[in-house]
Design a protein around this motif. Structure first.
Motif, PDB file in Angstrom:
ATOM      1  N   LEU A   3       0.808  -1.207   0.000  1.00 29.48           N
ATOM      2  CA  LEU A   3       0.000   0.000   0.000  1.00 29.48           C
ATOM      3  C   LEU A   3       0.846   1.264   0.000  1.00 29.48           C
ATOM      4  CD1 LEU A   3      -2.802  -0.985   2.545  1.00 29.48           C
ATOM      5  CD2 LEU A   3      -2.838  -1.138   0.054  1.00 29.48           C
ATOM      6  N   THR A   4       1.967   1.217   0.683  1.00 37.15           N
ATOM      7  CA  THR A   4       2.829   2.395   0.798  1.00 37.15           C
ATOM      8  C   THR A   4       4.284   1.972   0.773  1.00 37.15           C
ATOM      9  OG1 THR A   4       3.512   4.178   2.284  1.00 37.15           O
ATOM     10  CG2 THR A   4       2.539   2.237   3.300  1.00 37.15           C
ATOM     11  N   PHE A   5       5.131   2.869   0.349  1.00 38.44           N
ATOM     12  CA  PHE A   5       6.567   2.575   0.336  1.00 38.44           C
ATOM     13  C   PHE A   5       7.185   2.752   1.725  1.00 38.44           C
ATOM     14  CE2 PHE A   5       5.843   4.248  -4.068  1.00 38.44           C
ATOM     15  CZ  PHE A   5       6.041   3.036  -4.723  1.00 38.44           C
ATOM     16  N   GLY A   6       6.422   3.333   2.673  1.00 44.36           N
ATOM     17  CA  GLY A   6       6.999   3.612   3.985  1.00 44.36           C
ATOM     18  C   GLY A   6       8.015   4.729   3.921  1.00 44.36           C
ATOM     19  N   GLU A   7       7.768   5.686   3.011  1.00 47.58           N
ATOM     20  CA  GLU A   7       8.774   6.720   2.751  1.00 47.58           C
ATOM     21  C   GLU A   7       8.950   7.698   3.902  1.00 47.58           C
ATOM     22  OE1 GLU A   7       4.845   8.031   0.807  1.00 47.58           O
ATOM     23  OE2 GLU A   7       6.047   6.201   0.953  1.00 47.58           O
ATOM     24  N   ARG A   8       7.930   7.852   4.746  1.00 46.68           N
ATOM     25  CA  ARG A   8       8.042   8.803   5.843  1.00 46.68           C
ATOM     26  C   ARG A   8       8.306   8.113   7.180  1.00 46.68           C
ATOM     27  NH1 ARG A   8       6.412  13.739   3.979  1.00 46.68           N
ATOM     28  NH2 ARG A   8       5.070  13.743   2.122  1.00 46.68           N
ATOM     29  N   ALA A  90      -4.217   0.457  10.103  1.00 45.85           N
ATOM     30  CA  ALA A  90      -5.012   0.958   8.978  1.00 45.85           C
ATOM     31  C   ALA A  90      -4.929   0.000   7.797  1.00 45.85           C
ATOM     32  CB  ALA A  90      -4.515   2.347   8.573  1.00 45.85           C
ATOM     33  N   ALA A  91      -3.730  -0.521   7.538  1.00 43.14           N
ATOM     34  CA  ALA A  91      -3.563  -1.491   6.456  1.00 43.14           C
ATOM     35  C   ALA A  91      -4.356  -2.754   6.748  1.00 43.14           C
ATOM     36  CB  ALA A  91      -2.083  -1.821   6.277  1.00 43.14           C
ATOM     37  N   ARG A  93      -7.185  -2.983   8.497  1.00 49.14           N
ATOM     38  CA  ARG A  93      -8.612  -2.728   8.287  1.00 49.14           C
ATOM     39  C   ARG A  93      -8.954  -2.705   6.798  1.00 49.14           C
ATOM     40  NH1 ARG A  93      -7.446   0.828  12.582  1.00 49.14           N
ATOM     41  NH2 ARG A  93      -7.245   2.593  11.138  1.00 49.14           N
ATOM     42  N   MET A  94      -8.090  -2.098   6.006  1.00 48.88           N
ATOM     43  CA  MET A  94      -8.353  -2.034   4.569  1.00 48.88           C
ATOM     44  C   MET A  94      -8.285  -3.417   3.935  1.00 48.88           C
ATOM     45  SD  MET A  94      -6.592   1.485   3.170  1.00 48.88           S
ATOM     46  CE  MET A  94      -5.240   1.626   4.312  1.00 48.88           C
ATOM     47  N   ALA A  95      -7.308  -4.225   4.352  1.00 49.48           N
ATOM     48  CA  ALA A  95      -7.173  -5.568   3.788  1.00 49.48           C
ATOM     49  C   ALA A  95      -8.386  -6.427   4.111  1.00 49.48           C
ATOM     50  CB  ALA A  95      -5.898  -6.230   4.319  1.00 49.48           C
ATOM     51  N   LEU A  96      -8.874  -6.339   5.354  1.00 51.40           N
ATOM     52  CA  LEU A  96     -10.012  -7.162   5.750  1.00 51.40           C
ATOM     53  C   LEU A  96     -11.312  -6.664   5.135  1.00 51.40           C
ATOM     54  CD1 LEU A  96      -9.263  -7.962   9.511  1.00 51.40           C
ATOM     55  CD2 LEU A  96      -8.581  -9.194   7.456  1.00 51.40           C
ATOM     56  N   GLU A  97     -11.470  -5.347   5.050  1.00 49.39           N
ATOM     57  CA  GLU A  97     -12.676  -4.810   4.437  1.00 49.39           C
ATOM     58  C   GLU A  97     -12.744  -5.183   2.959  1.00 49.39           C
ATOM     59  OE1 GLU A  97     -14.998  -0.534   3.705  1.00 49.39           O
ATOM     60  OE2 GLU A  97     -12.909  -0.554   4.348  1.00 49.39           O
ATOM     61  N   ALA A  98     -11.626  -5.043   2.250  1.00 48.60           N
ATOM     62  CA  ALA A  98     -11.611  -5.392   0.830  1.00 48.60           C
ATOM     63  C   ALA A  98     -11.849  -6.882   0.632  1.00 48.60           C
ATOM     64  CB  ALA A  98     -10.277  -4.977   0.208  1.00 48.60           C
ATOM     65  N   ARG A  99     -11.364  -7.696   1.569  1.00 45.81           N
ATOM     66  CA  ARG A  99     -11.592  -9.149   1.493  1.00 45.81           C
ATOM     67  C   ARG A  99     -13.077  -9.459   1.547  1.00 45.81           C
ATOM     68  NH1 ARG A  99     -12.578 -12.568   5.730  1.00 45.81           N
ATOM     69  NH2 ARG A  99     -12.089 -14.790   5.458  1.00 45.81           N
ATOM     70  N   VAL A 100     -13.816  -8.760   2.412  1.00 44.15           N
ATOM     71  CA  VAL A 100     -15.257  -8.981   2.525  1.00 44.15           C
ATOM     72  C   VAL A 100     -15.974  -8.479   1.274  1.00 44.15           C
ATOM     73  CG1 VAL A 100     -17.333  -8.357   3.803  1.00 44.15           C
ATOM     74  CG2 VAL A 100     -15.233  -8.923   5.032  1.00 44.15           C
ATOM     75  N   LEU A 101     -15.620  -7.278   0.822  1.00 45.92           N
ATOM     76  CA  LEU A 101     -16.287  -6.703  -0.347  1.00 45.92           C
ATOM     77  C   LEU A 101     -16.042  -7.542  -1.603  1.00 45.92           C
ATOM     78  CD1 LEU A 101     -15.537  -2.911   0.262  1.00 45.92           C
ATOM     79  CD2 LEU A 101     -17.674  -4.145   0.679  1.00 45.92           C
ATOM     80  N   ALA A 102     -14.847  -8.136  -1.697  1.00 53.87           N
ATOM     81  CA  ALA A 102     -14.514  -8.946  -2.873  1.00 53.87           C
ATOM     82  C   ALA A 102     -15.362 -10.202  -2.959  1.00 53.87           C
ATOM     83  CB  ALA A 102     -13.034  -9.321  -2.855  1.00 53.87           C
ATOM     84  N   GLN A 103     -16.013 -10.570  -1.844  1.00 58.92           N
ATOM     85  CA  GLN A 103     -16.890 -11.749  -1.829  1.00 58.92           C
ATOM     86  C   GLN A 103     -18.322 -11.408  -2.229  1.00 58.92           C
ATOM     87  OE1 GLN A 103     -16.475 -14.035   1.924  1.00 58.92           O
ATOM     88  NE2 GLN A 103     -14.737 -12.696   2.336  1.00 58.92           N
ATOM     89  N   ALA A 104     -18.641 -10.120  -2.245  1.00 50.59           N
ATOM     90  CA  ALA A 104     -20.024  -9.693  -2.481  1.00 50.59           C
ATOM     91  C   ALA A 104     -20.293  -9.576  -3.975  1.00 50.59           C
ATOM     92  CB  ALA A 104     -20.287  -8.359  -1.792  1.00 50.59           C
ATOM     93  N   ILE A 105     -21.234 -10.357  -4.460  1.00 48.68           N
ATOM     94  CA  ILE A 105     -21.527 -10.348  -5.895  1.00 48.68           C
ATOM     95  C   ILE A 105     -22.085  -8.999  -6.342  1.00 48.68           C
ATOM     96  CG2 ILE A 105     -23.892 -11.241  -5.662  1.00 48.68           C
ATOM     97  CD1 ILE A 105     -23.287 -12.969  -8.171  1.00 48.68           C
TER      98      ILE A 105
END
Length: 467
Positions: A3-8, A90-91, A93-105
């Motif tokens: 998600l990020t390069f960790g630049e900061r 934060a990463a 939460r985003m990974a788990l939320e996207a995992r759920v949404l990706a299952q929704a037709i």
């Protein structure tokens, strides 16, 4: 997914060298690409920024698209807590939320929806402060050099190289202590720890299925009669439109909690009872001992670890088939006879595995061994139930199972002791003899003089075992 390069927040060394943010992004991207190359993996960059990492609808859509494109078998992500870096939760939460949404037709986007892949949290830098609990230990000894090479690609985080090296040693000690000798691990074992996420979902059927079953499944009419609850038995018979059998006047219901147990030893029944208990001890010794011990000797016999663990899956698949086949045969030929044959076949199968065979043939032998191994024990329960009476059937089966549990505890211990000797052949021989042991005792229960001691208080019931 990066998600990020960790630049900061994760590039202090580059900042101290006077680099600017865009330069640091280039450096960190190049490092990540070298890591991916070392691991033989593909990396996707999202350049979402850090400190802070902010969720957006666009970023969520991109994550869902990757889930659907790759159809992952598992998901590895950060733990839910990190007091030192809020970007990591934060990463998560985003990974788990996207995992759920990706299952929704109904969620828009290209690609096929995914099944729910299991989620594991990898170990953070400071696990104690991040609520991390090591629930899964993974042996990485064989790929450690690759991991170390990948870590050394991260020049901006050089301070973590030795930390994660030392951590691999500590986790390896824990893995060897907890899993060995069942896995036959090397003297020096290196490991990674993960935290399991969806583990408690497994108990949901307990709360969903058991209460309705207790509420709506009817009690056995024969049991109600045996306990003197004739009114309830008659009401149940009327409800389902079946004929209520006449109650056996000579066998009154149990007077107290111990009378059903005592009945198993009256009138010569003690011989049959003890024989079933000893046979059950041997049966569960085999079930738990072989299934936990098997990977180590198979690995020692020259099979790779993946195949050795695969044998455990196959032996259980054989058990499923064995339950179906054995139950039908028990109805036709009798439980003692089929159980004895099954234990004999188990002994032959286990001893045959001491010989190194082609992989396909080994899988076939493992499957057949499982087919006989697991269902032989179930046939004991079926026979005990068929020879018992309504007022003590549950007691007879329960105590036979309970005595067998001593074997369930002894089997894994025996397997560990046999592995400690360093002789794989001795293990196959010992468990094969346990099969012969159970064969003898369950066969004795089929002798006419043993069966003749069973009071004929009513017809025996035909039971089909399916699990």
């Amino acid at each position: 997914m990066c998600l990020t390069f960790g630049e900061r927040g994760e590039s202090a060394k580059a900042w101290r060298e006077g680099k600017q943010v865009e330069e640091i992004k280039v450096i960190r991207r190049a490092e990540a690409e070298r890591v991916a190359a070392a691991l033989g993996a593909e990396v996707r960059f999202f350049d979402a920024g850090d400190y802070p990492l902010v969720p957006t609808a666009e970023l969520t859509d991109q994550l869902v698209a990757v889930y659907r494109e790759t159809q992952p078998d598992i998901v590895l992500t950060h733990p839910t807590e990190d007091p030192y870096n809020g970007d990591n939760p934060a990463a998560n939460r985003m990974a788990l939320e996207a995992r759920v949404l990706a299952q929704a037709i109904g969620y828009p986007g290209r690609g096929e929806i995914i099944g729910p892949p299991p989620v594991f949290y990898f170990e953070p830098h400071q696990p104690e402060m991040s609520g991390f609990k090591p629930e899964v230990l993974l042996d990485i000894t064989e790929v450690w050099e690759t991991k170390r090479k990948a870590m050394e690609c991260l020049g901006a985080q050089q301070h973590l190289w030795d930390y994660y090296t030392d951590l691999a040693v500590r986790r390896g000690v824990q893995l060897k202590r907890n899993a060995d000798p069942n896995l036959g691990l090397a003297h020096k074992t290196l490991a990674e720890a993960y935290m399991r996420v969806s583990f408690w979902i497994c108990v949901i059927p307990l709360f969903i299925g058991v209460p309705p079953a207790g509420r709506f499944l009817p009690e056995s009419m024969a049991f109600l009669q045996a306990k003197g609850r004739d009114t309830e038995a008659l009401a149940l018979a009327d409800r389902y439109g079946v004929e209520l059998a006449a109650r056996d006047k000579e066998r009154p219901g149990a007077a107290d909690r111990f009378s059903a147990l005592a009945a198993l030893f009256r009138g010569g029944l003690w011989v049959q009872t003890l024989l079933f208990w000893v046979a059950s001890f041997g049966g569960l010794l085999l079930v738990y001992g072989v299934s936990q011990w098997l990977p180590s000797p198979m690995k020692a016999n020259g099979y790779d670890l993946g195949s050795s663990i695969g044998f455990v899956i196959v032996i259980n698949l054989g058990g499923i088939v064995g339950m179906l086949v054995g139950g039908r045969l028990t109805d036709r030929f009798g439980g003692s006879r089929i159980s004895a044959i099954w234990f004999g076949a188990t002994a032959v199968g286990i001893y045959s595995l001491s010989v190194h065979m082609p992989l396909a043939l080994t899988y076939a032998v493992v499957f057949l061994t499982g087919m006989f191994l697991f269902s032989a024990q179930a046939m004991i329960y079926a026979t005990v139930a068929a020879r018992s009476h309504d007022d003590n059937r549950a007691t007879a089966v329960g105590w036979t199972s309970g005595m067998g549990r001593f074997g369930a505890a002894f089997g894994p211990w025996l397997g560990g002791q046999l592995l400690a000797t360093g002789s794989t052949t001795a293990g196959f021989t010992a468990f094969a003899l346990a099969g012969v042991f159970s064969l003898v005792f369950v066969s004795l229960t089929g002798l006419r003089r043993v069966q003749s001691t069973v009071p004929q208080g009513g017809p025996q019931q035909q039971l089909t075992v399916t699990g």
